[in-house]
Design a protein around this motif. Sequence first.
Motif, mmCIF file in Angstrom:
data_model
loop_
_atom_site.group_PDB
_atom_site.id
_atom_site.type_symbol
_atom_site.label_atom_id
_atom_site.label_comp_id
_atom_site.label_asym_id
_atom_site.label_seq_id
_atom_site.Cartn_x
_atom_site.Cartn_y
_atom_site.Cartn_z
ATOM 1 N N PHE B 27 20.390 9.905 26.230
ATOM 2 C CA PHE B 27 20.900 10.592 27.416
ATOM 3 C C PHE B 27 19.792 11.085 28.347
ATOM 4 O O PHE B 27 19.975 11.089 29.550
ATOM 5 N N VAL B 404 37.054 10.090 25.925
ATOM 6 C CA VAL B 404 37.288 8.989 26.864
ATOM 7 C C VAL B 404 37.184 9.490 28.299
ATOM 8 O O VAL B 404 36.542 8.867 29.151
ATOM 9 N N ILE B 407 33.573 10.093 29.166
ATOM 10 C CA ILE B 407 32.808 8.867 29.427
ATOM 11 C C ILE B 407 33.167 8.326 30.797
ATOM 12 O O ILE B 407 32.305 7.895 31.560
ATOM 13 N N SER B 410 31.397 10.340 33.372
ATOM 14 C CA SER B 410 29.963 10.502 33.099
ATOM 15 C C SER B 410 29.598 11.941 32.764
ATOM 16 O O SER B 410 28.604 12.467 33.245
ATOM 17 N N ASP B 411 30.380 12.565 31.940
ATOM 18 C CA ASP B 411 30.146 13.951 31.568
ATOM 19 C C ASP B 411 29.238 13.970 30.334
ATOM 20 O O ASP B 411 29.698 13.987 29.199
ATOM 21 N N VAL B 412 27.939 13.956 30.583
ATOM 22 C CA VAL B 412 26.973 13.730 29.509
ATOM 23 C C VAL B 412 27.072 14.780 28.407
ATOM 24 O O VAL B 412 27.077 14.446 27.224
ATOM 25 N N VAL B 415 29.987 14.146 25.920
ATOM 26 C CA VAL B 415 29.791 12.969 25.080
ATOM 27 C C VAL B 415 28.715 13.252 24.041
ATOM 28 O O VAL B 415 28.870 12.959 22.853
ATOM 29 N N ILE B 418 29.992 15.508 21.220
ATOM 30 C CA ILE B 418 30.903 14.860 20.273
ATOM 31 C C ILE B 418 30.127 13.904 19.373
ATOM 32 O O ILE B 418 30.316 13.889 18.151
ATOM 33 N N VAL B 419 29.229 13.121 19.981
ATOM 34 C CA VAL B 419 28.429 12.185 19.179
ATOM 35 C C VAL B 419 27.621 12.949 18.130
ATOM 36 O O VAL B 419 27.607 12.610 16.947
#
Lengths: 334, 447
Positions: B27, B404, B407, B410-412, B415, B418-419
């Motif tokens: 990121f 989803v 993504i 583009s809400d870095v 994401v 969660i990752v």
Amino acid sequence: MRDQKSDVRSRDAGAGAHGRSLWADAWAQLRRRPLVMACFWVIVAYVVMALYGETVYRWARWKDLTPKYQEQNLDEQYMPPGFVRVAQRLDQSEKEAGSPQRSLVQDLIYRPLGTDGLGRDVFLRLVQGTRIAFYVGIITSLIAIPIGVVLGLMAGYFGGRTDDIIVWLYSTFASIPGLLFILAIAMVVGRGLQGVYFGIGLTTWVGLCRLIRGEVIKHKSRAYVLAARALGLGHTRIMFRHILPNVFHIVIVTFTLRFPAAIGTEVFMSFLGIGVVGEPSWGVMISNARLRLWHGVWWEMAFVTLAIFGIVLAFNLLGDALRDALDPRLRTGE
Amino acid sequence: MFRYIVRRILQMIPTVLGVILITFILFNVVGGSPASMTLGKHVSPQALEEFDEQRGFNKPLFAGWWTKTRALADADFRGAINPWRAVEGAEHRPGGDGALVLSPGTNAVLPLAFALRPETKYRLMLEYRQPEGATASVSFPNIGKKSLEFSATADKSRHWKKVELDFQTLEKTTAADVQLEVEEGALELRRVTLRRRMKNPFDSQLLFYFRQLARLDFGMSSSLNQPVSRLLRDGIVPSLMLTVPIFLAELLVAISIALLCAFFRDTLVDRLFVVTSVALMSINYLVWIVAGQYFMGFRWGWFPVWGFASWRYLLLPVFIGTISGLGASVRFYRTIMLDEMYKDYVRTAFAKGVSRYGVLFRHVLKNAMIPIATNIVIAIPFLYTGSLLLESFFGIPGLGYLGVNAINSSDVDVVRAIVLIGSILFVVANLMTDICYAWLDPRVKLG
């Protein structure tokens, strides 16, 4: 099960003649199974379709034309598939129909799988979808397989610190939730096919790497490797010329089994709007067809589904059969 | 035992660090600052700079003294477009040998987008060319008389030269702080870059990220304007309500079918199940969802199609989730069962005269529980991330839906969070499995 020929051969083997190689043996085993051969021919048919799609695509680009599959025809929106129209015509009395423009056979072939909301031919778009699916399957493999093979070979062969680092790397990759990781990579790399390639390619090498590493560790202490080392051959040469051919069946099996998975993931991504844009990939088609399904336009959805189902099933069955033929022990490593 | 657990926990640390590093590389290094993606294209550089400041994106990546500033975008005048259109008295010449030509007597103000930071060191780097004997200087009128002269020597007048000019801003700054004065002879500029000096070279994006994580602060969602930790807290319950029933149902059905296959192994029933499960596997997940929604929700009206109002809304997604995963799990459990079937103790049991049922349920199932349990524990962390597709299709406000949407917009931060949490849970689950193993089988500890 052996036929006479191979019996003769195996008798000769004692006298120095060579027996069947692993590959020939696997091929002979597969030849005997009609279901597997059917899968093989299905895949060949898809390859032909993809090549045809590629030719059409290149031709249109070279001539700077709008390709047929992108041509909009607003008079022919939502035209049902050819066979449905023919059935309708046969149902109706001949008088009502007036003078048909086309004969029954022509009608059957004209727009054989119907048209979509912009009057574009579903069949031609389906062929283009095959092209994109093959692109995805092949390019992601070209990214993932070299990474997996090289890292796996290095980890297994050198051991020690190298092994530690590579194991660390793949266990890190393995612990990140798969689909989300793929989507995140695609988001960062940029939308479009390139995001799909990198997203899938950079995340799916882990399984192969692990398998190769395990296998290389077993091979490392075998006589042929020791002999090669005693001859003073370089590490690279031993790894790639001696060990790799002996573990290459893993690569083949992995390729056949990851191909359908990559296709499925592409469909996902395109559907979510992160994958292919502007080209008729299967995911894009499903996403377009989904809303129209509620108005009774079933054909685009149905045929795309069938196309995906066909190729994925064929690859899955073939992959399983290959695995059984080449190395049954891989089975438990699922 | 205790020592084994401690050792395993220590082994876990590199993996967790690896995950953090990978998310950082993904990121921050590859993705770069998401400022323009989130704020839109027509935003002032000042707003972008503030966004970066808030999220630490205006620092060096790993370590270093110099960092970019949005006050002056790196200008390369070889391009077709003149990045300094606003500068008067300057002529742009594109091309391979392109440059910005400043004629003698011009006093060009550097087109800073906003005032530089007060009391900060900056470095201006110029790549320039001058004819013989020409003079030019960079002056800082508001700061003082400090001006740096540079002139070309005779022999090198045809070559491009680089110069680095360091300066420090005062308490008050304006956007017209830096000027280029050309006294004699035209000055050609090829590249201009401005860098800001960090007070501490280790004050980097990586450190900022680690600090953030140490505070358990996952940042702000830029599209929803809420702290990510709150979004995660709100999303986890609906996600679990969806994934836990799917998980349990699939487990139950798949193990039952696998036992059935093992019982009838090498007969038509077994082959039928195997072929069916490969066929089930080959149907795309999307198709299950779309077809299920269309037929069972819309056509036949058995279930509500979209929403999250009562438990009835969960029935259809749970059903679809179960059936779509069934093929793969049946195959997996069947392989495990069949592996056990060919072991010696099974033959012994048969030889003793134990019935097929007895062998299957008392011997095989018990021994097959070890790989099954591993598979279960490993699957648990994935319950947390929810199901990306099911949730967004059925409008269940869980983490998959959140993911989803994040993504797509583009809400870095969302994401990334969660990752990261998904991966850490996976690592912890792995640890749990290993500890359970060691507890069940003391030989593991030695390995």
